[in-house]
Structure formats: structure tokens, C-alpha cells
Design a protein around this motif. Sequence first.
Motif, PDB file in Angstrom:
ATOM      1  N   SER A 180      -3.186   7.543   5.823  1.00 14.12           N
ATOM      2  CA  SER A 180      -2.901   8.961   5.688  1.00 14.12           C
ATOM      3  C   SER A 180      -1.401   9.194   5.803  1.00 14.12           C
ATOM      4  N   PHE A 181      -0.913  10.148   5.029  1.00 15.87           N
ATOM      5  CA  PHE A 181       0.483  10.555   5.160  1.00 15.87           C
ATOM      6  C   PHE A 181       0.578  11.711   6.152  1.00 15.87           C
ATOM      7  N   LEU A 182       1.656  11.712   6.911  1.00 16.38           N
ATOM      8  CA  LEU A 182       1.967  12.856   7.773  1.00 16.38           C
ATOM      9  C   LEU A 182       3.479  12.911   7.942  1.00 16.38           C
ATOM     10  N   TYR A 189       0.838  -1.200   0.000  1.00 15.89           N
ATOM     11  CA  TYR A 189       0.000   0.000   0.000  1.00 15.89           C
ATOM     12  C   TYR A 189       0.877   1.256   0.000  1.00 15.89           C
ATOM     13  N   ILE A 190       1.914   1.229   0.833  1.00 19.90           N
ATOM     14  CA  ILE A 190       2.814   2.386   0.898  1.00 19.90           C
ATOM     15  C   ILE A 190       3.465   2.606  -0.461  1.00 19.90           C
ATOM     16  N   GLU A 191       3.899   1.522  -1.090  1.00 24.34           N
ATOM     17  CA  GLU A 191       4.546   1.625  -2.402  1.00 24.34           C
ATOM     18  C   GLU A 191       3.599   2.235  -3.434  1.00 24.34           C
ATOM     19  N   GLU A 192       2.369   1.732  -3.472  1.00 21.89           N
ATOM     20  CA  GLU A 192       1.420   2.215  -4.472  1.00 21.89           C
ATOM     21  C   GLU A 192       1.039   3.673  -4.249  1.00 21.89           C
ATOM     22  N   LEU A 193       0.728   4.017  -3.005  1.00 21.96           N
ATOM     23  CA  LEU A 193       0.270   5.377  -2.732  1.00 21.96           C
ATOM     24  C   LEU A 193       1.412   6.388  -2.823  1.00 21.96           C
ATOM     25  N   THR A 194       2.620   5.966  -2.474  1.00 24.28           N
ATOM     26  CA  THR A 194       3.771   6.856  -2.614  1.00 24.28           C
ATOM     27  C   THR A 194       4.058   7.124  -4.081  1.00 24.28           C
ATOM     28  N   ALA A 195       3.878   6.089  -4.914  1.00 23.03           N
ATOM     29  CA  ALA A 195       4.117   6.255  -6.351  1.00 23.03           C
ATOM     30  C   ALA A 195       3.168   7.289  -6.959  1.00 23.03           C
ATOM     31  N   ARG A 196       1.998   7.442  -6.381  1.00 20.59           N
ATOM     32  CA  ARG A 196       1.045   8.446  -6.870  1.00 20.59           C
ATOM     33  C   ARG A 196       1.439   9.850  -6.427  1.00 20.59           C
ATOM     34  N   GLY A 197       2.301   9.906  -5.420  1.00 18.60           N
ATOM     35  CA  GLY A 197       2.757  11.201  -4.927  1.00 18.60           C
ATOM     36  C   GLY A 197       2.228  11.502  -3.545  1.00 18.60           C
ATOM     37  N   ILE A 198       3.135  11.818  -2.626  1.00 18.93           N
ATOM     38  CA  ILE A 198       2.726  12.205  -1.277  1.00 18.93           C
ATOM     39  C   ILE A 198       2.106  13.596  -1.342  1.00 18.93           C
ATOM     40  N   PRO A 199       0.911  13.770  -0.795  1.00 19.99           N
ATOM     41  CA  PRO A 199       0.272  15.094  -0.818  1.00 19.99           C
ATOM     42  C   PRO A 199       1.205  16.174  -0.263  1.00 19.99           C
ATOM     43  N   PHE A 212       3.523   6.945   7.165  1.00 16.30           N
ATOM     44  CA  PHE A 212       2.255   6.445   6.650  1.00 16.30           C
ATOM     45  C   PHE A 212       1.443   5.981   7.847  1.00 16.30           C
ATOM     46  N   ALA A 213       0.374   6.697   8.152  1.00 20.88           N
ATOM     47  CA  ALA A 213      -0.466   6.362   9.305  1.00 20.88           C
ATOM     48  C   ALA A 213      -1.558   5.391   8.868  1.00 20.88           C
ATOM     49  N   VAL A 214      -1.751   4.352   9.661  1.00 23.10           N
ATOM     50  CA  VAL A 214      -2.751   3.328   9.366  1.00 23.10           C
ATOM     51  C   VAL A 214      -3.703   3.214  10.548  1.00 23.10           C
ATOM     52  N   HIS A 215      -4.993   3.348  10.278  1.00 26.45           N
ATOM     53  CA  HIS A 215      -6.001   3.282  11.337  1.00 26.45           C
ATOM     54  C   HIS A 215      -6.525   1.860  11.458  1.00 26.45           C
ATOM     55  N   HIS A 216      -6.345   1.254  12.618  1.00 25.14           N
ATOM     56  CA  HIS A 216      -6.844  -0.092  12.899  1.00 25.14           C
ATOM     57  C   HIS A 216      -8.108   0.055  13.746  1.00 25.14           C
ATOM     58  N   LYS A 217      -9.243   0.110  13.060  1.00 21.73           N
ATOM     59  CA  LYS A 217     -10.498   0.435  13.732  1.00 21.73           C
ATOM     60  C   LYS A 217     -10.857  -0.576  14.814  1.00 21.73           C
ATOM     61  N   ARG A 218     -10.668  -1.867  14.518  1.00 26.21           N
ATOM     62  CA  ARG A 218     -11.032  -2.901  15.489  1.00 26.21           C
ATOM     63  C   ARG A 218     -10.174  -2.818  16.749  1.00 26.21           C
ATOM     64  N   LEU A 219      -8.923  -2.409  16.587  1.00 21.56           N
ATOM     65  CA  LEU A 219      -8.001  -2.344  17.719  1.00 21.56           C
ATOM     66  C   LEU A 219      -7.925  -0.957  18.348  1.00 21.56           C
ATOM     67  N   LYS A 220      -8.623   0.002  17.739  1.00 23.60           N
ATOM     68  CA  LYS A 220      -8.692   1.366  18.260  1.00 23.60           C
ATOM     69  C   LYS A 220      -7.306   1.980  18.434  1.00 23.60           C
TER      70      LYS A 220
END
Length: 270
Positions: free
Chosen positions: A225-227, A190-200, A235-243
Amino acid sequence: MKIFEPLSNASLFAGKRWRSAMSAGREEESELWRYLREQFSFISELGQAYQFEDYLQGIPSTPPPYVSAALDSRQEAASRQAMALARKALEEAPGPDQAKHALILINLLNFLADTGQTADFEDFFTHRLDYAPLAMASFATREEAEIWLKGLAEPPSPARILIGDEYYLAWYSREDGSRGVSRDFTIEPYIEELTARGIPPNTPSFKTREEAEAWLVHHPASPFSFLAIAGEHYFAVHHKRLKRHTLHPVARSLEEWEEEKKTAARQSAQ
């Protein structure tokens, strides 16, 4: 792990019918076949294959196929429609192998219903693209994860877990009792693909990780989300089940992923 072969075959069975219905323009049917197929992903990612294997021991083997009473209250739900489609496939199966695959799909529906997981599965199915890859537990260190794994008589397997900010795979073999944890490169593609599109260009920026984590509590990633922290992209990843969120340094993650791909290529060549 004997149960994985029939589960995998049933998933392939549903996948073929999903593609066939989709190519024929039967959209409603194709969506139901995808629903049946995704059951395999759900129980696999949560390490429930052995639980399902045990569940099958209590299911009547004589026709007609068992249908969970828990589905009776869900007349309009996709699970009821999927059950009708799977039962139709069982009745029309041209041979014993196809019948076995259809019966596995039927019993996956029953398993989810009887264990009270149908609503969770439907949420997973409907919103899968909105969620990060599932992880069933989170640990601060590998030592904590290994203590957890060793302390269970029969751990979930295989199951994705988080150790710190990384995905790992916890595994256990019922056949010989072996168990362990190994790095699982789940998020790196995921990081590879989204980074290839360009970090906002206007990513949120923080001086410390603590500041970033405090901000994410009120601005959860959806699910990624990138920050920037101290000038480095994460690369921030939200794990909803684990809060919780995990934070993956982009540059290091891409380097490790490249090394992993090279290792896999060498092993494949050998």
C-alpha cells in the motif's frame, strides 16, 4: 552448497512439465506441476535447503520410493495429488537424470509432510500473490542480525531477513563455514512497477511514522500500500508471518534500485 544443484534441476524439471501441460490445455496437471515446482521456492526462501539435505540422509534409497505417513491423512489435499503425479513421472522417467529430478520432488513433499509444513506450504502456494516476499526473521539493526547469524551452529541459508525496513539475504556455507548478510533488492522491483502505474491520488497521509504504524495495525496492507508521511510517499509492505510492516521511502528506493541495476549491468559486462 551442493544441495542447490539437484534442487534447482528438479525445479527446472517441474517447470518444463508445467509449461508443457499448460500449453496442452491440461489445467489440473499444470497446476500440480506448479505446486511441485513452488516447493523449491518455499524451502529456499525460508533457508531450509541444508535441513532438506540432512533429511535425505534418512530416506531409503531402494525402490519403491518412500512416502510419508503424514500424507495419508490428506487424501483430498493437493499434496496427495502431486505425490501421485511425481511418482508417475519417476516410473516413466526415460533416464537416470529425470528419475533423480522426480525423486527430489517426491522427497520435498515428504520433507514438508514430515516436518509439519504441508499446510504452511499450501497457504504459501495458494495465496502467494497476496503476501509480500517471505522473510523468515526481523532485526532492528545489522549488528543484531550478524550476532544472530554468528550464534547459530548452522544458520538457515540462504534466507531472506529484514533489517529495519530493508530486505537482506543471510547466507551460510556448510562447506567452508563462511557466513554473512548482504542487501537484497527484493521489494524495489515491486515499487518500480506499481509506481509506474501511478501512485493513487488519495493515499492515507500522516504527520509521523508512529501515526502511520498505528493506522496500519488496523488497516494492514494487502500486501502492499502507498501512504504519505510528512509529505513523502512511502510503500508499506505487510509481512504477515512476522506480524509487522516495513515502510520504504519511494523516491530513495527507486534511486537505490537504479544504482543497483547499473552496478549489475557493469559487472555483467565485465
